[in-house]
Motif scaffolding. Structure first.
Motif, short mmCIF file in Angstrom:
data_model
loop_
_atom_site.label_atom_id
_atom_site.label_comp_id
_atom_site.label_asym_id
_atom_site.label_seq_id
_atom_site.Cartn_x
_atom_site.Cartn_y
_atom_site.Cartn_z
N LEU A 287 0.82 -1.21 0.00
CA LEU A 287 0.00 0.00 0.00
C LEU A 287 0.85 1.25 0.00
O LEU A 287 0.61 2.20 -0.74
CB LEU A 287 -0.93 0.01 1.22
CG LEU A 287 -2.08 -0.98 1.21
CD1 LEU A 287 -2.81 -0.95 2.55
CD2 LEU A 287 -3.04 -0.69 0.08
N ASP B 160 2.61 1.71 -3.35
CA ASP B 160 1.69 2.15 -4.40
C ASP B 160 1.17 3.57 -4.17
O ASP B 160 0.44 4.11 -4.99
CB ASP B 160 0.49 1.20 -4.49
CG ASP B 160 0.87 -0.17 -5.04
OD1 ASP B 160 1.98 -0.30 -5.61
OD2 ASP B 160 0.07 -1.11 -4.88
N LYS C 78 -0.87 4.50 -1.79
CA LYS C 78 -2.24 4.48 -1.27
C LYS C 78 -2.20 4.73 0.23
O LYS C 78 -2.41 3.83 1.03
CB LYS C 78 -2.91 3.14 -1.59
CG LYS C 78 -3.03 2.90 -3.08
CD LYS C 78 -3.65 1.57 -3.39
CE LYS C 78 -3.73 1.39 -4.89
NZ LYS C 78 -4.23 0.07 -5.25
N THR C 79 -1.95 5.98 0.58
CA THR C 79 -1.74 6.32 1.99
C THR C 79 -2.78 7.29 2.53
O THR C 79 -2.67 7.71 3.66
CB THR C 79 -0.34 6.94 2.17
OG1 THR C 79 -0.25 8.10 1.33
CG2 THR C 79 0.75 5.97 1.79
N ARG D 131 -6.45 8.27 3.89
CA ARG D 131 -7.64 7.69 4.50
C ARG D 131 -8.54 8.84 4.89
O ARG D 131 -8.10 9.81 5.48
CB ARG D 131 -7.24 6.88 5.72
CG ARG D 131 -8.39 6.27 6.43
CD ARG D 131 -7.91 5.42 7.58
NE ARG D 131 -9.03 5.15 8.46
CZ ARG D 131 -8.91 4.81 9.71
NH1 ARG D 131 -7.73 4.69 10.26
NH2 ARG D 131 -9.96 4.58 10.43
#
Length: 53
Positions: free
Chosen positions: A41, A44, A46-47, A49
């Motif tokens: 994650l 990629d 994708k941090t 939230r």
């Protein structure tokens, strides 16, 4: 130029302090980096939230 990334580390440190102060959440930035799924994650990017403020 910030060759050592010290400015970034300072921003991360300050962010951790503010999150703890205002949200009561104690973060450990690299706690789960040994988990391959978590590392994927991060790798990629994708941090993000969505956390209510």
């Amino acid at each position: 130029m910030d060759f050592l990334g010290l400015r970034t580390l300072s921003v991360i440190e300050e962010s951790e302090k503010l999150i703890k102060e205002y949200k009561g959440v104690d973060l450990e930035f690299d706690k789960d980096m040994k988990d391959p799924k978590v590392y994927k994650l991060w790798a990629d990017g994708k941090t993000v939230r969505n956390i209510p403020v």
